[in-house]
Motif scaffolding. Structure first.
Motif, PDB file in Angstrom:
ATOM      1  N   VAL A 104      37.421  41.083  49.756  1.00 45.21           N
ATOM      2  CA  VAL A 104      36.634  42.029  48.954  1.00 45.21           C
ATOM      3  C   VAL A 104      35.135  41.994  49.281  1.00 45.21           C
ATOM      4  O   VAL A 104      34.399  42.891  48.873  1.00 45.21           O
ATOM      5  CB  VAL A 104      36.845  41.818  47.434  1.00 45.21           C
ATOM      6  CG1 VAL A 104      38.282  42.158  47.050  1.00 45.21           C
ATOM      7  CG2 VAL A 104      36.497  40.398  47.025  1.00 45.21           C
ATOM      8  N   ARG A 105      34.687  40.999  50.018  1.00 45.76           N
ATOM      9  CA  ARG A 105      33.289  40.948  50.463  1.00 45.76           C
ATOM     10  C   ARG A 105      33.117  41.579  51.845  1.00 45.76           C
ATOM     11  O   ARG A 105      32.017  41.639  52.360  1.00 45.76           O
ATOM     12  CB  ARG A 105      32.802  39.494  50.474  1.00 45.76           C
ATOM     13  CG  ARG A 105      32.758  38.845  49.085  1.00 45.76           C
ATOM     14  CD  ARG A 105      32.291  37.393  49.112  1.00 45.76           C
ATOM     15  NE  ARG A 105      32.930  36.548  50.103  1.00 45.76           N
ATOM     16  CZ  ARG A 105      34.105  35.925  49.958  1.00 45.76           C
ATOM     17  NH1 ARG A 105      34.780  36.048  48.832  1.00 45.76           N
ATOM     18  NH2 ARG A 105      34.601  35.174  50.904  1.00 45.76           N
ATOM     19  N   ASN A 153      30.054  52.092  40.474  1.00 48.97           N
ATOM     20  CA  ASN A 153      28.684  52.596  40.291  1.00 48.97           C
ATOM     21  C   ASN A 153      28.187  53.382  41.495  1.00 48.97           C
ATOM     22  O   ASN A 153      27.055  53.856  41.496  1.00 48.97           O
ATOM     23  CB  ASN A 153      27.723  51.436  40.015  1.00 48.97           C
ATOM     24  CG  ASN A 153      28.083  50.685  38.755  1.00 48.97           C
ATOM     25  OD1 ASN A 153      28.528  51.288  37.777  1.00 48.97           O
ATOM     26  ND2 ASN A 153      27.913  49.372  38.774  1.00 48.97           N
ATOM     27  N   ASN A 207      31.786  50.553  44.898  1.00 44.26           N
ATOM     28  CA  ASN A 207      32.261  50.146  43.581  1.00 44.26           C
ATOM     29  C   ASN A 207      32.202  51.335  42.620  1.00 44.26           C
ATOM     30  O   ASN A 207      31.853  52.448  43.015  1.00 44.26           O
ATOM     31  CB  ASN A 207      31.492  48.935  43.070  1.00 44.26           C
ATOM     32  CG  ASN A 207      30.033  49.206  42.778  1.00 44.26           C
ATOM     33  OD1 ASN A 207      29.609  50.350  42.642  1.00 44.26           O
ATOM     34  ND2 ASN A 207      29.254  48.145  42.681  1.00 44.26           N
ATOM     35  N   THR A 239      27.753  52.055  44.474  1.00 45.01           N
ATOM     36  CA  THR A 239      27.040  51.159  45.369  1.00 45.01           C
ATOM     37  C   THR A 239      27.977  50.726  46.500  1.00 45.01           C
ATOM     38  O   THR A 239      29.116  50.343  46.256  1.00 45.01           O
ATOM     39  CB  THR A 239      26.570  49.900  44.607  1.00 45.01           C
ATOM     40  OG1 THR A 239      25.781  50.314  43.493  1.00 45.01           O
ATOM     41  CG2 THR A 239      25.775  48.976  45.512  1.00 45.01           C
ATOM     42  N   THR A 240      27.470  50.803  47.731  1.00 43.17           N
ATOM     43  CA  THR A 240      28.265  50.350  48.872  1.00 43.17           C
ATOM     44  C   THR A 240      28.389  48.838  48.818  1.00 43.17           C
ATOM     45  O   THR A 240      27.387  48.124  48.807  1.00 43.17           O
ATOM     46  CB  THR A 240      27.613  50.782  50.202  1.00 43.17           C
ATOM     47  OG1 THR A 240      27.517  52.207  50.209  1.00 43.17           O
ATOM     48  CG2 THR A 240      28.425  50.309  51.384  1.00 43.17           C
ATOM     49  N   VAL A 241      29.624  48.369  48.776  1.00 45.24           N
ATOM     50  CA  VAL A 241      29.895  46.933  48.717  1.00 45.24           C
ATOM     51  C   VAL A 241      30.236  46.402  50.105  1.00 45.24           C
ATOM     52  O   VAL A 241      29.826  45.313  50.491  1.00 45.24           O
ATOM     53  CB  VAL A 241      31.062  46.643  47.736  1.00 45.24           C
ATOM     54  CG1 VAL A 241      31.387  45.164  47.684  1.00 45.24           C
ATOM     55  CG2 VAL A 241      30.718  47.161  46.344  1.00 45.24           C
ATOM     56  N   ILE A 242      30.984  47.201  50.860  1.00 48.05           N
ATOM     57  CA  ILE A 242      31.360  46.841  52.225  1.00 48.05           C
ATOM     58  C   ILE A 242      30.846  47.949  53.136  1.00 48.05           C
ATOM     59  O   ILE A 242      31.204  49.108  52.961  1.00 48.05           O
ATOM     60  CB  ILE A 242      32.896  46.705  52.363  1.00 48.05           C
ATOM     61  CG1 ILE A 242      33.413  45.603  51.422  1.00 48.05           C
ATOM     62  CG2 ILE A 242      33.279  46.392  53.812  1.00 48.05           C
ATOM     63  CD1 ILE A 242      34.919  45.526  51.334  1.00 48.05           C
TER      64      ILE A 242
END
Length: 168
Positions: free
Chosen positions: A36-37, A3, A1, A5-8
């Motif tokens: 998106v998740r 920021n 994202n 931060t790893t989202v996936i």
């Protein structure tokens, strides 16, 4: 994202951009679709998966094309040799040298009574209410209901434009 931060998690060989909440990804062997998740929406079992139009995904499996909706449901199973884009609510479908049309719900609306020829996905797409198709040795014009407007007596027909058609 944004920021950092790893989202996936990094588990795909390649991943495309997200469109309408889904992305085409590859596991190195096959293509599928994630949300998106990072959850699988369309299984990783396709030789090709690509964003199509109207939120649809065009897939290719065992050499045949089909269409899926964004939610992972099948609109058209992968049975066609080719599927063209939608114009005037109709898309060219080709199977074993025969050409027909489906509508935006995936239902066949013009039977596969025509011959697939070179450049058919361009030549036979609808331009307004008309499409140029070939039967046997001649070209003709049909409307979106499949009614023959110009009989199959021409050696060549241009793509209809402004209600005019070039022919030979």
């Amino acid at each position: 994202n944004r920021n950092g931060t790893t989202v996936i998690p990094f588990r795909f060989e390649s991943a495309g951009e997200f469109r309408s909440g889904i992305a085409v990804c590859s596991n190195g062997e096959y293509y599928g679709i994630i949300d998106v998740r990072g959850e699988e929406v369309i299984p990783f079992e396709f030789e090709v998966a690509e964003h199509f139009e109207s939120g649809l995904i065009r897939v290719k499996k065992k050499g045949h094309f089909g269409l899926y909706r964004r939610d992972g449901s099948v609109l058209v199973p992968p049975v066609f040799d080719e599927i063209g884009s939608f114009n005037s609510g109709r898309a060219v479908t080709i199977l074993e040298g025969a050409l027909g049309y489906i509508d935006t719900s995936g239902a066949p609306v013009i039977p596969m009574h025509y011959d697939a020829v070179k450049d058919v996905l361009i030549r036979s797409r609808f331009s307004g209410p008309w499409a140029v198709v070939r039967r046997g040795t001649g070209f003709g014009i049909i409307d979106t209901s499949g009614k023959v407007i110009v009989s199959f007596r021409h050696q060549g027909l241009g793509i209809p434009s402004d209600s005019l058609v070039a022919f030979s």
